[in-house]
Design a protein around this motif. Structure first.
Motif, PDB file in Angstrom:
ATOM      1  N   UNK A  87       0.849  -1.195   0.000  1.00 54.26           N
ATOM      2  CA  UNK A  87       0.000   0.000   0.000  1.00 54.26           C
ATOM      3  C   UNK A  87       0.883   1.244   0.000  1.00 54.26           C
ATOM      4  N   UNK A  88       0.294   2.371  -0.309  1.00 57.53           N
ATOM      5  CA  UNK A  88       1.022   3.637  -0.329  1.00 57.53           C
ATOM      6  C   UNK A  88       1.374   4.052   1.105  1.00 57.53           C
ATOM      7  N   UNK A  89       2.374   4.909   1.249  1.00 55.21           N
ATOM      8  CA  UNK A  89       2.819   5.305   2.595  1.00 55.21           C
ATOM      9  C   UNK A  89       1.732   5.927   3.462  1.00 55.21           C
ATOM     10  N   UNK A  90       0.879   6.768   2.891  1.00 51.30           N
ATOM     11  CA  UNK A  90      -0.181   7.384   3.711  1.00 51.30           C
ATOM     12  C   UNK A  90      -1.205   6.337   4.152  1.00 51.30           C
ATOM     13  N   UNK A  91      -1.495   5.385   3.283  1.00 46.69           N
ATOM     14  CA  UNK A  91      -2.410   4.301   3.656  1.00 46.69           C
ATOM     15  C   UNK A  91      -1.790   3.462   4.754  1.00 46.69           C
ATOM     16  N   UNK A  92      -0.511   3.161   4.618  1.00 52.21           N
ATOM     17  CA  UNK A  92       0.202   2.398   5.649  1.00 52.21           C
ATOM     18  C   UNK A  92       0.136   3.132   6.990  1.00 52.21           C
TER      19      UNK A  92
END
Length: 143
Positions: A87-92
């Protein structure tokens, strides 16, 4: 004729009660202790097949030591091993915050194998009673 098992193939012995026991080493826990799993069967062949199945599950990345694994341990492992790379960093960061602030404090101490829908419903009721929105993921209006 006795055949010897190779390194990392586990061991098979016959117990005093007549059953066969196989022990397989499945790596190490984060604290450095070895993960060993025992399987039992009426025949040596049954035990050998169970040991092969454990090896396949372990090689496929499936959790093997789930009897004593807590929800917090599972969630933290999932976050690092699965979510971080997919997943993307913000989602993580969002997932990490939800796990840290909501899931682990409420459900983290429960054993994963004993988690029931009642535990989850109790957590949801407690969160609603404390003023948390019933749809925390629906804040942006896209869903």
């Amino acid at each position: 004729m006795t055949t010897r098992r190779g390194n990392n193939e586990g061991s098979i012995t016959q117990r005093k009660d007549g059953r066969w026991e196989g022990k397989v080493s499945l790596g190490f826990r984060p604290d450095g202790t070895r993960i060993r799993k025992s399987v039992y069967g009426k025949t040596k062949t049954d035990v050998r097949n169970q040991m092969k199945a454990l090896d396949r599950e372990h090689a496929a990345g499936m959790p093997v030591d789930v009897k004593r694994q807590t929800v917090a341990q599972f969630m933290n492992t999932w976050l690092q091993d699965v979510a971080k790379g997919s997943v993307r960093p913000r989602t993580y960061n969002s997932y990490a915050q939800l796990i840290r602030d909501h899931l682990n404090p409420s459900l983290g101490r429960h054993q994963l194998s004993k988690l029931t829908p009642q535990h989850v419903q109790t957590m949801m009721n407690d969160k609603l009673a404390s003023g948390l929105s019933p749809e925390p993921f629906n804040t942006c209006g896209r869903y």
